[in-house]
Design a protein around this motif. Structure first.
Motif: not given
Length: 364
Positions: A303, A319, A325-329, A345, A347, A353, A355, A358
């Motif tokens: 994460r 990725i 997990t990408l959170a609040e990026c 980003i 993927i 996964n 996201v 973001c």
């Protein structure tokens, strides 16, 4: 009032006590007291006699060079060894007795002496100053190597071509803290600044600045296909590595916060065989690899929260892993090297996964 060397009383365990101390006034007159607060010397700093006048055999106060005081303070009182340098010679002082046990013009040998003489672990405290290493420093179980912040500046010597600091397999609960490390890539073709080998448990790297690694700034690896578990990265600033700033391989359940990696020739951060773990505020900036951050197909359950991927030459983050997990990026201003060719980003070849929250904006 003058300068107090050291602060008194200090706390030793649960019991405050007074220790030999001197007050130095602006006119360079000195007043020295013993541990019973009795005045033992009054006069010019340049005429301060032997420390034996304070307490016979007590090395808390001693003279390194004529007219100069060197005294232990409350910080040093918690150290197993204190390493300092004077006139090109490095010293290892026993933090409990106050006596110098070893000295050499080779700083690496002095630091290694202190580490090797801590069979049950402890802290090796490196005083502020500029140091040059001509050999690898290898930590051992329960040993922490700590400086006084960026003012403890350690640079690799020329043509050494070795790792600067190694945490070997089974050096459990060891760490590096509060220092500035320069790999001197201009005069070395190989070697990482900090390298960690599995199997290991809970190494901690905190408040460390890393520059100019000939290879990696920080590299987790293994020669036995065993993991490093529960590693901690806190307040790390990496820049100018010839390969990746942060390379995470054979690492499980990593925890990190405020990890900054910029201006590296490879990735800012790369996650290879990395499983589990969370990093809060990973910030990768102006890196020259295929992405600021790269997650391979071998990585899982990672994460990245509140991460910043910005102004990288190619993609912001790529990725390929499983359950990433990408959170609040925030990914912005990436693709600097070629407009309209890269993404914020990416993927690809990835499964399960997430996201969320973001932003990918302002691509070149």
């Amino acid at each position: 009032m003058g300068v107090v060397y050291p602060v008194s009383p200090i706390t030793d365990g649960m019991h405050p006590r007074s220790i030999p101390r001197c007050y130095v006034f602006p006119d360079n007159n000195v007043y020295c007291f013993d541990e019973n607060n009795r005045l033992r010397y009054a006069g010019p700093l340049s005429n301060l006699p032997s420390p034996s006048l304070l307490t016979a055999g007590d090395a808390r106060l001693r003279i390194i060079t004529t007219g100069e005081l060197y005294l232990r303070d409350s910080v040093l009182g918690t150290s197993s060894y204190v390493v300092f340098q004077k006139n090109g010679v490095a010293y290892a002082e026993n933090g409990q007795t106050g006596y110098v046990e070893y000295s050499s013009s080779d700083v690496g040998q002095v630091i290694q002496y202190a580490i090797n003489n801590l069979p049950n672990g402890g802290r090796v405290f490196i005083r502020a100053g500029g140091y040059v290493l001509n050999s690898t420093v290898t930590l051992s179980k329960n040993v922490v190597l700590e400086g006084e912040g960026p003012s403890t500046y350690i640079q690799m010597g020329n043509n050494v071509n070795k790792d600067m600091i190694v945490i070997p397999a089974n050096a459990l609960n060891s760490g590096v803290a509060n220092m500035y490390l320069d790999g001197n890539k201009a005069n070395n073709s190989s070697g990482s600044v900090i390298k960690l080998y599995g199997y290991n448990w809970r190494p901690v790297i905190r408040h460390v600045t890393i520059r100019n690694a000939p290879q990696y700034g920080i590299a987790f690896t293994s020669t036995t296909s065993q993991y490093t578990y529960e590693a901690v990265l806190l307040d790390i600033d990496i820049g100018g590595s010839n390969l990746d700033g942060l390379s995470v391989d054979w690492c499980a359940d990593l925890w990190g916060a405020d990890v900054y990696s910029a201006n590296n020739a490879g990735y800012g951060a790369a996650f290879w065989n990395a499983t589990g773990g969370i990093i809060h505020h990973l910030h990768v900036y102006n890196n020259y690899g295929a992405a600021g951050a790269y997650v391979t197909q071998y990585a899982s359950d990672l994460r990245l929260v509140n991460a910043f991927f910005d102004t990288n030459q190619q993609n912001g983050v790529v990725i390929n892993g499983t359950r990433i997990t990408l959170a609040e990026c925030y990914a912005f201003n990436n693709g600097v090297s070629s407009a309209n060719s890269y993404d914020g980003i990416v993927i690809q070849n990835a499964t399960h996964n997430v996201v969320i929250g973001c932003y990918a904006v302002d691509l070149q």
